[in-house]
Design an enzyme around this catalytic site. Structure first.
Site, short mmCIF file in Angstrom:
data_model
loop_
_atom_site.label_atom_id
_atom_site.label_comp_id
_atom_site.label_asym_id
_atom_site.label_seq_id
_atom_site.Cartn_x
_atom_site.Cartn_y
_atom_site.Cartn_z
N HIS A 15 -2.21 -6.77 -4.08
CA HIS A 15 -1.68 -8.09 -3.83
C HIS A 15 -0.18 -8.06 -4.08
O HIS A 15 0.34 -7.10 -4.63
CB HIS A 15 -2.31 -9.11 -4.78
CG HIS A 15 -3.76 -9.30 -4.51
ND1 HIS A 15 -4.72 -8.67 -5.24
CD2 HIS A 15 -4.38 -10.02 -3.57
CE1 HIS A 15 -5.90 -9.00 -4.75
NE2 HIS A 15 -5.73 -9.82 -3.74
N ALA A 16 0.45 -9.13 -3.68
CA ALA A 16 1.85 -9.35 -4.02
C ALA A 16 2.70 -8.12 -3.72
O ALA A 16 2.59 -7.52 -2.66
CB ALA A 16 1.96 -9.77 -5.49
#
Lengths: 95, 577
Positions: A15-16
């Site tokens: 993620h991110a």
């Protein structure tokens, strides 16, 4: 075709920032690269294009999940190795 | 001529042409096209120019905002490069023979819906990003301006329903004279932006604002919450004179900004700044801040996807501390929760966010957030005058718990051999009425108090300051709030502790005589207010004000108190007219 398995061990998973790094790395290679993993909720195999940030994000890979990287093309070995290396090094973050 | 009444959201007067701020309506209706290849080429061209737009905004955000703020535009670029998204769009153009506008917006909506359906705030935020990017591409395809203020040739007064944070990034601040907002209150985003820039603003002026034509002359009187549309000659002249006077006062005040603020009878008061990042810090010094009374640390946590690391925070705090050298910097630990969105913290939605797991309450439950921040702050304090302050303290036991964590951090760093500011003062914000009532007990636990008047007013008056219907009740000039402030100051002084104030009231010219009279030690405010407050203090005689403050607290309403101060200290009435 080159195939490799690796466990995602960093805190936020794919993620991110780690997801962005993953996609940026995959995009450096000519080969087509796919990532797949078992969706823990539905126990189903899911696959995404490793060069697509939206694909990688929706794959929902959290800490501790094993992913399979499949690369096909002129630089398939380099592509798979680079991605495995990135994941193993926890994307340069603290685990 | 037409007069509208609203809320005084940011002090000052401006006169100039109106500019209606409109978000551009996008036309994404489905149309059949004859040449799919040409349409794909048109899309490719639009994608390329959207990319260069994002590059420009990214650079702008890097210089104007922070790296964390800018990162969001990097994410936008990745979305624009996404092979899945782009190939789906192109497929639809080829197979269904539809126009690019429709293909882009419908495909983006599908992707966004998938993201939003994942029931995770992080993905919900990405869904917004996808739509943001798609709308940009459609704007390019439609050949309409990227920024709603692109047509703004001369400085103007911005009129809007309300402005969002992303609207304000696109705003060319050099072309803004002031703001007039239909909705919103004195604490809405636009109001905070205006105060930070030192521009006048009126909020909650009503929907009539939306009918004002771009180009119409108007007056925004942010000190009194009045807007006049197409003023007649006499009125315009009057306001011009007031504007000139206030400019003169402001520029004179600015001349002396770097000197200390002594009253006529020689008592010195510390005037410091409320800041939120390193750019504010420099601006504060230019305006004569003798330090920082409130360093908001939320900027490090917003607009990103994971908690900032200890190292990242250490560097950010150090950069700010360096600006102030040996001057005091009061760092407030993280004040989020409830109404402030930080998706990656996965906070539960609360019925009453202002009464919920906010600020210190959250930090005490989340050592993974609290400890890295405390360690980073203590490390950055080496060689500087760091003070740490906890927000939202209600009881003695929350202070003790927080102190325990501070001591744990210190012990750990001692063991690890990491240098830190051993004797940094530790204080609390007094913003919950319970803390004001037991200030005598709390004063024994800490080194200082800082009174947060915005929250203290809304909690004391039980009136939400973001709700226009009751926001007026939440007034720090209310005798109920002022009496609590007196209790807090007296209780601290009895224990020989100092008291500051970092709420809006500290920067209010009319409040200065009362606060000096009550014996407040430190005034902390938005940088643009500093020169004027210093100048006011220089013209006061502290000895006379003890009685004045006492009398003010006996009056019945904020209005009566303000009229009383204006009568007793006529020069302030002139300054703020």
């Amino acid at each position: 075709m080159k195939e490799a398995k690796v466990v995602v061990n960093n805190k936020v998973g794919l993620h991110a920032r780690p997801a962005a790094l993953f996609v940026q790395t995959a995009s450096k290679f000519q080969s087509e690269v796919n990532v797949s993993c078992i969706d823990p909720k539905e126990n189903k195999l899911r696959t995404a294009n490793a060069k697509s940030i939206l694909g990688i994000l929706t794959l929902g890979v959290f800490q501790g999940i094993e992913i399979t990287i499949k690369a096909e093309g002129a630089d398939e070995c380099e592509a798979a190795d680079a991605l495995v290396e990135l994941v193993k090094k926890n994307f340069g973050e603290e685990a | 001529m037409k007069k509208l009444n609203g809320v005084a959201a940011s002090r000052g007067i401006c006169i100039g042409p109106a500019f209606q701020f409109h978000r551009i309506e996008l036309d994404t209706e489905k149309k059949e096209i004859s040449d799919p290849n040409a349409e794909v080429a048109r899309l490719d061209a639009a994608l390329a120019s959207a990319k260069s737009q994002i590059d420009l905004i990214y650079q702008k955000a890097l210089t104007e905002a922070s790296e964390a703020d800018a990162e969001i535009f990097q994410a936008h670029k990745m979305i624009l490069d996404d092979p899945e998204l782009i190939s789906t769009i192109k497929n639809r153009i080829q197979c269904e023979r539809i126009n690019s506008e429709c293909a882009v917006s419908e495909t983006a909506e599908q992707f966004a819906a998938t993201m939003a359906a994942m029931e995770d705030e992080y993905f919900a935020a990405r869904a917004t990003d996808i739509m943001d990017v798609a709308n940009r591409v459609v704007r390019v395809l439609m050949n309409v301006a990227d920024s709603p203020t692109a047509d703004l040739k001369e400085p103007a007064i911005i009129l809007a329903d309300d402005l969002t944070p992303s609207d304000t990034v696109l705003l060319d601040k050099s072309k803004v004279l002031g703001f007039c907002i239909a909705r919103g209150s004195a604490t809405s985003h636009t109001a905070i932006l205006a105060r930070g820039l030192g521009l006048p603003a009126v909020a909650g002026a009503g929907l009539d604002v939306m009918d004002v034509k771009t180009g119409a002359t108007m007056v925004v009187d942010g000190s009194n919450g009045v807007v006049i549309i197409e003023p007649d000659e006499a009125i315009e002249k009057q306001y011009h004179q007031r504007m000139e006077t206030s400019k003169k006062i402001q520029s004179e005040a600015l001349k002396f900004a770097q000197s200390k603020a002594h009253t006529k009878d020689g008592i010195e008061f510390e005037v410091v700044a409320n800041i939120g990042n390193v750019e504010d810090a420099k601006f504060a010094v230019e305006n004569g801040a003798e330090g920082v009374g409130l360093l908001r640390t939320e900027f490090l946590y917003l607009e990103r996807n994971a908690l900032p690391t200890e190292e990242e925070q250490y560097q950010a705090y150090q950069a700010i501390m360096d600006v102030f050298g040996k001057h005091p910097v009061v760092l407030r630990t993280l004040d989020v929760g409830g109404d402030k969105e930080i998706p990656y913290l996965h906070l539960e939605k609360e019925m009453n966010p202002f009464l919920g797991e906010r600020a210190l309450r959250l930090c005490l439950n989340r050592p993974d957030i609290f400890k890295p921040q405390l360690r980073a702050a203590l490390r950055a304090g080496v060689g500087h005058n760091l003070k740490i302050m906890f927000p939202m303290v209600a009881t003695v036991s929350c202070v003790r718990k927080a102190m325990k964590v501070v001591n744990e951090c210190k012990d750990e760093m001692r063991k690890e051999g990491i240098p830190f500011a051993e004797d940094a003062e530790i204080g609390i914000m007094v913003e919950i009425p319970s803390a004001a009532v037991i200030a005598d007990q709390l004063a024994k636990e800490v080194d200082f108090f800082s009174i947060g008047t915005n929250d203290l007013s809304q909690y004391t008056m039980a009136a939400d300051r973001t709700n226009p219907k009751v926001a007026e009740l939440s007034d720090a000039f209310h005798p109920a709030v002022l009496r609590l402030i007196k209790m807090v100051i007296d209780a601290a002084h009895a224990e020989h502790k100092w008291v500051g104030m970092c709420g809006e009231l500290a920067g209010e010219p009319l409040a200065a005589p009362i606060l000096v009279g009550l014996g407040l030690d430190e005034f902390s405010m938005s940088p643009p207010f500093i020169p004027l407050v210093k100048q006011i203090i220089r013209n006061l005689t502290a000895e006379d004000l003890v009685k004045l403050a006492e009398n003010a607290l006996q009056l019945g309403s904020p209005k009566e108190i303000q009229v009383f101060v204006k009568r007793e200290i006529p020069f302030i009435a002139e300054v703020i007219s």
